[in-house]
Scaffold this motif. Structure first.
Motif, PDB file in Angstrom:
ATOM      1  N   GLY A  59      -1.477 -12.654   7.931  1.00  0.00           N
ATOM      2  CA  GLY A  59      -1.524 -12.058   6.435  1.00  0.00           C
ATOM      3  C   GLY A  59      -1.864 -10.376   6.738  1.00  0.00           C
ATOM      4  O   GLY A  59      -1.978  -9.600   7.684  1.00  0.00           O
ATOM      5  N   SER A  60      -2.248  -9.844   5.479  1.00  0.00           N
ATOM      6  CA  SER A  60      -2.641  -8.469   5.713  1.00  0.00           C
ATOM      7  C   SER A  60      -3.694  -8.111   6.481  1.00  0.00           C
ATOM      8  O   SER A  60      -3.952  -6.961   7.003  1.00  0.00           O
ATOM      9  N   ALA A  61      -4.835  -8.946   6.638  1.00  0.00           N
ATOM     10  CA  ALA A  61      -6.105  -8.820   7.244  1.00  0.00           C
ATOM     11  C   ALA A  61      -5.593  -8.587   8.847  1.00  0.00           C
ATOM     12  O   ALA A  61      -6.144  -7.453   9.505  1.00  0.00           O
ATOM     13  N   GLU A  62      -4.946  -9.382   9.273  1.00  0.00           N
ATOM     14  CA  GLU A  62      -4.533  -9.355  10.718  1.00  0.00           C
ATOM     15  C   GLU A  62      -3.369  -8.113  10.960  1.00  0.00           C
ATOM     16  O   GLU A  62      -3.590  -7.418  11.986  1.00  0.00           O
ATOM     17  N   PHE A  63      -2.556  -7.931  10.192  1.00  0.00           N
ATOM     18  CA  PHE A  63      -1.717  -6.659  10.283  1.00  0.00           C
ATOM     19  C   PHE A  63      -2.491  -5.398  10.235  1.00  0.00           C
ATOM     20  O   PHE A  63      -2.012  -4.365  11.151  1.00  0.00           O
ATOM     21  N   PHE A  64      -3.455  -5.255   9.436  1.00  0.00           N
ATOM     22  CA  PHE A  64      -4.129  -4.066   9.326  1.00  0.00           C
ATOM     23  C   PHE A  64      -5.000  -3.920  10.434  1.00  0.00           C
ATOM     24  O   PHE A  64      -5.154  -2.836  10.928  1.00  0.00           O
ATOM     25  N   ASP A  65      -5.475  -4.960  11.129  1.00  0.00           N
ATOM     26  CA  ASP A  65      -6.399  -4.944  12.294  1.00  0.00           C
ATOM     27  C   ASP A  65      -5.211  -4.558  13.401  1.00  0.00           C
ATOM     28  O   ASP A  65      -5.804  -3.753  14.322  1.00  0.00           O
ATOM     29  N   ILE A  66      -4.004  -4.854  13.304  1.00  0.00           N
ATOM     30  CA  ILE A  66      -3.094  -4.574  14.574  1.00  0.00           C
ATOM     31  C   ILE A  66      -2.678  -3.053  14.468  1.00  0.00           C
ATOM     32  O   ILE A  66      -2.589  -2.417  15.500  1.00  0.00           O
ATOM     33  N   LEU A  67      -2.524  -2.702  13.414  1.00  0.00           N
ATOM     34  CA  LEU A  67      -1.855  -1.412  13.035  1.00  0.00           C
ATOM     35  C   LEU A  67      -3.041  -0.076  13.148  1.00  0.00           C
ATOM     36  O   LEU A  67      -2.569   0.714  13.764  1.00  0.00           O
ATOM     37  N   PHE A  68      -3.979  -0.367  12.368  1.00  0.00           N
ATOM     38  CA  PHE A  68      -4.870   1.011  12.258  1.00  0.00           C
ATOM     39  C   PHE A  68      -5.860   1.096  13.609  1.00  0.00           C
ATOM     40  O   PHE A  68      -6.281   0.177  14.029  1.00  0.00           O
ATOM     41  N   ASP A  69      -5.893   2.083  13.832  1.00  0.00           N
ATOM     42  CA  ASP A  69      -6.773   2.652  14.927  1.00  0.00           C
ATOM     43  C   ASP A  69      -8.326   1.683  14.852  1.00  0.00           C
ATOM     44  O   ASP A  69      -8.976   1.852  13.834  1.00  0.00           O
ATOM     45  N   ASP A  70      -8.536   1.172  15.735  1.00  0.00           N
ATOM     46  CA  ASP A  70      -9.838   0.365  15.763  1.00  0.00           C
ATOM     47  C   ASP A  70     -10.062  -0.424  14.668  1.00  0.00           C
ATOM     48  O   ASP A  70     -10.963  -1.016  14.345  1.00  0.00           O
ATOM     49  N   GLY A  71      -9.150  -0.884  14.011  1.00  0.00           N
ATOM     50  CA  GLY A  71      -9.161  -1.889  12.916  1.00  0.00           C
ATOM     51  C   GLY A  71      -9.584  -1.227  11.662  1.00  0.00           C
ATOM     52  O   GLY A  71     -10.096  -2.041  10.917  1.00  0.00           O
ATOM     53  N   LYS A  72      -9.900   0.100  11.571  1.00  0.00           N
ATOM     54  CA  LYS A  72     -10.591   0.882  10.713  1.00  0.00           C
ATOM     55  C   LYS A  72      -9.376   1.456   9.579  1.00  0.00           C
ATOM     56  O   LYS A  72      -8.525   2.046   9.968  1.00  0.00           O
ATOM     57  N   PHE A  73      -9.993   1.035   8.273  1.00  0.00           N
ATOM     58  CA  PHE A  73      -9.081   1.711   7.186  1.00  0.00           C
ATOM     59  C   PHE A  73      -9.824   1.658   5.970  1.00  0.00           C
ATOM     60  O   PHE A  73     -10.812   0.943   5.713  1.00  0.00           O
ATOM     61  N   THR A  74      -9.243   2.317   4.909  1.00  0.00           N
ATOM     62  CA  THR A  74      -9.922   2.105   3.451  1.00  0.00           C
ATOM     63  C   THR A  74      -8.924   1.356   2.596  1.00  0.00           C
ATOM     64  O   THR A  74      -7.699   1.847   2.413  1.00  0.00           O
ATOM     65  N   GLU A  75      -9.283   0.328   1.953  1.00  0.00           N
ATOM     66  CA  GLU A  75      -8.462  -0.163   1.165  1.00  0.00           C
ATOM     67  C   GLU A  75      -8.309   0.621  -0.240  1.00  0.00           C
ATOM     68  O   GLU A  75      -9.237   0.964  -0.842  1.00  0.00           O
ATOM     69  N   LEU A  76      -6.904   0.539  -0.924  1.00  0.00           N
ATOM     70  CA  LEU A  76      -6.762   1.245  -2.139  1.00  0.00           C
ATOM     71  C   LEU A  76      -6.486   0.094  -3.207  1.00  0.00           C
ATOM     72  O   LEU A  76      -5.953  -0.785  -2.700  1.00  0.00           O
ATOM     73  N   ASP A  77      -7.006   0.382  -4.297  1.00  0.00           N
ATOM     74  CA  ASP A  77      -6.637  -0.459  -5.491  1.00  0.00           C
ATOM     75  C   ASP A  77      -6.901  -1.829  -5.222  1.00  0.00           C
ATOM     76  O   ASP A  77      -6.240  -2.768  -5.906  1.00  0.00           O
ATOM     77  N   ALA A  78      -8.094  -2.208  -4.587  1.00  0.00           N
ATOM     78  CA  ALA A  78      -8.534  -3.609  -4.374  1.00  0.00           C
ATOM     79  C   ALA A  78      -8.654  -4.470  -5.622  1.00  0.00           C
ATOM     80  O   ALA A  78      -8.451  -5.663  -5.652  1.00  0.00           O
ATOM     81  N   ASN A  79      -8.973  -3.760  -6.761  1.00  0.00           N
ATOM     82  CA  ASN A  79      -9.505  -4.591  -7.990  1.00  0.00           C
ATOM     83  C   ASN A  79      -8.260  -4.829  -9.030  1.00  0.00           C
ATOM     84  O   ASN A  79      -8.412  -5.437 -10.056  1.00  0.00           O
ATOM     85  N   VAL A  80      -7.066  -4.393  -8.594  1.00  0.00           N
ATOM     86  CA  VAL A  80      -5.902  -4.654  -9.633  1.00  0.00           C
ATOM     87  C   VAL A  80      -5.669  -6.382  -9.276  1.00  0.00           C
ATOM     88  O   VAL A  80      -5.184  -6.700  -8.342  1.00  0.00           O
ATOM     89  N   GLU A  81      -5.476  -6.876 -10.372  1.00  0.00           N
ATOM     90  CA  GLU A  81      -5.193  -8.414 -10.735  1.00  0.00           C
ATOM     91  C   GLU A  81      -4.195  -8.729 -11.625  1.00  0.00           C
ATOM     92  O   GLU A  81      -4.216  -8.164 -12.677  1.00  0.00           O
ATOM     93  N   SER A  82      -3.621  -9.860 -11.456  1.00  0.00           N
ATOM     94  CA  SER A  82      -2.727 -10.370 -12.172  1.00  0.00           C
ATOM     95  C   SER A  82      -3.312 -11.046 -13.394  1.00  0.00           C
ATOM     96  O   SER A  82      -4.359 -11.677 -13.294  1.00  0.00           O
ATOM     97  N   ILE A  83      -2.703 -11.020 -14.413  1.00  0.00           N
ATOM     98  CA  ILE A  83      -3.071 -11.703 -15.903  1.00  0.00           C
ATOM     99  C   ILE A  83      -1.942 -12.634 -16.144  1.00  0.00           C
ATOM    100  O   ILE A  83      -0.734 -12.302 -15.951  1.00  0.00           O
ATOM    101  N   ASP A  84      -2.291 -13.573 -16.983  1.00  0.00           N
ATOM    102  CA  ASP A  84      -1.260 -14.504 -17.717  1.00  0.00           C
ATOM    103  C   ASP A  84      -0.718 -14.085 -18.967  1.00  0.00           C
ATOM    104  O   ASP A  84      -1.092 -14.498 -19.961  1.00  0.00           O
TER     105      ASP A  84
END
Length: 284
Positions: A59-84
């Motif tokens: 998933g994204s957690a593993e990919f971000f850890d692989i790609l970003f230097d030292d596994g460090k990143f800032t997540e953007l727009d984390a609180n955008v969620e789906s509604i019905d």
């Protein structure tokens, strides 16, 4: 004749609950070819089996850890969620389905945006999570990609989307299909700004995503033996009334036909992305 060594001295098991030790789950992984790999060894090899090269779905957690230097990143727009918005219901209501998958995956939707450095070069990466309703494209995915592109344009950064999806989310009907045009229009703006867009196609990449932004990147990369297509092989076979070529819809087949630029092993993805960005990005 009685055999004392065969007799149980105590009538009941005397091990206390506190002393019992369960075997931890997830310590081993078996690939489709039958190879068994220890989990830590698999993790150290970017979740690629050293035995047979099989790319375990991550998933994204593993990919971000692989790609970003030292596994460090800032997540953007984390609180955008789906509604019905349609009050959709199949075997269960969409609202209940969202609650269940959020609790199970600890994710808010099927894609995450992150900004960080890849071998010293800052860039934005959007990564889909197949565990969240099959990585399906809905209104949130479209909106998050829009915001990621706007962030890239505002900060003059290259952009990458890691695709792994079964297609559009049926519970959002036309709203999900509208995201195809929305995302494509934003990517056109990214191109007009002279900024690089890379797509990395993982197993599986299907449906409307393949029919749109997965195949319109400046550089299209894919994992080895990833399944990539629009409709499934059975549907295509029944539609055209012919047998399909061997290896049809694999990343290798698509590279041979010119739809994919590079087959990139996950163990090499960080180096390849860094070199690609540095070669194709105009320095100010």
């Amino acid at each position: 004749m009685a055999f004392d060594w065969f007799k149980r001295k105590a009538q009941n098991i005397t091990t206390s609950t506190d002393e019992k030790k369960d075997v931890p789950k997830g310590l081993w992984h078996q690939t489709p070819s039958g190879k068994v790999v220890e989990h830590e060894e698999l993790k150290k090899n970017n979740y690629v089996s050293p035995e047979d090269g099989f790319h375990v779905r991550i998933g994204s957690a593993e990919f971000f850890d692989i790609l970003f230097d030292d596994g460090k990143f800032t997540e953007l727009d984390a609180n955008v969620e789906s509604i019905d918005m349609l009050q959709f219901k199949d075997t269960k209501s969409y609202t209940d389905r969202l609650k269940e998958v959020k609790a199970k995956t600890k994710l808010t939707d099927s894609i995450r945006n992150a900004v960080g450095t890849v071998k010293g070069t800052e860039m934005v990466v959007s990564c889909m999570d197949f565990a969240f309703i099959g990585g399906s494209l809905g209104s949130v995915m479209g909106e998050k990609i829009r915001r990621a592109v706007d962030y890239c344009i505002a900060n003059k950064l290259p952009y990458m989307i890691i695709c792994q999806s079964g297609g559009a989310r049926m519970q959002e009907a036309t709203y999900s299909l509208m995201q195809l045009a929305k995302v494509q229009s934003k990517l056109a703006q990214l191109s007009e700004a002279g900024l690089l867009y890379i797509a990395y196609l993982c197993d599986p990449t299907f449906g409307g995503i393949t029919a749109s932004f997965a195949m319109t990147a400046d550089i299209i990369m894919a994992e080895p033996k990833a399944l990539i297509g629009f409709a499934g092989p059975r549907v295509i076979r029944e539609t055209i009334g012919r047998d399909l070529p061997e290896g049809f819809q694999t990343s290798e087949f698509l590279q041979e036909k010119g739809f994919v630029d590079f087959i990139v092993k996950r163990t090499e993805i960080k180096d390849v992305v860094s070199k690609t960005v540095n070669l194709l990005t105009v320095k100010a």
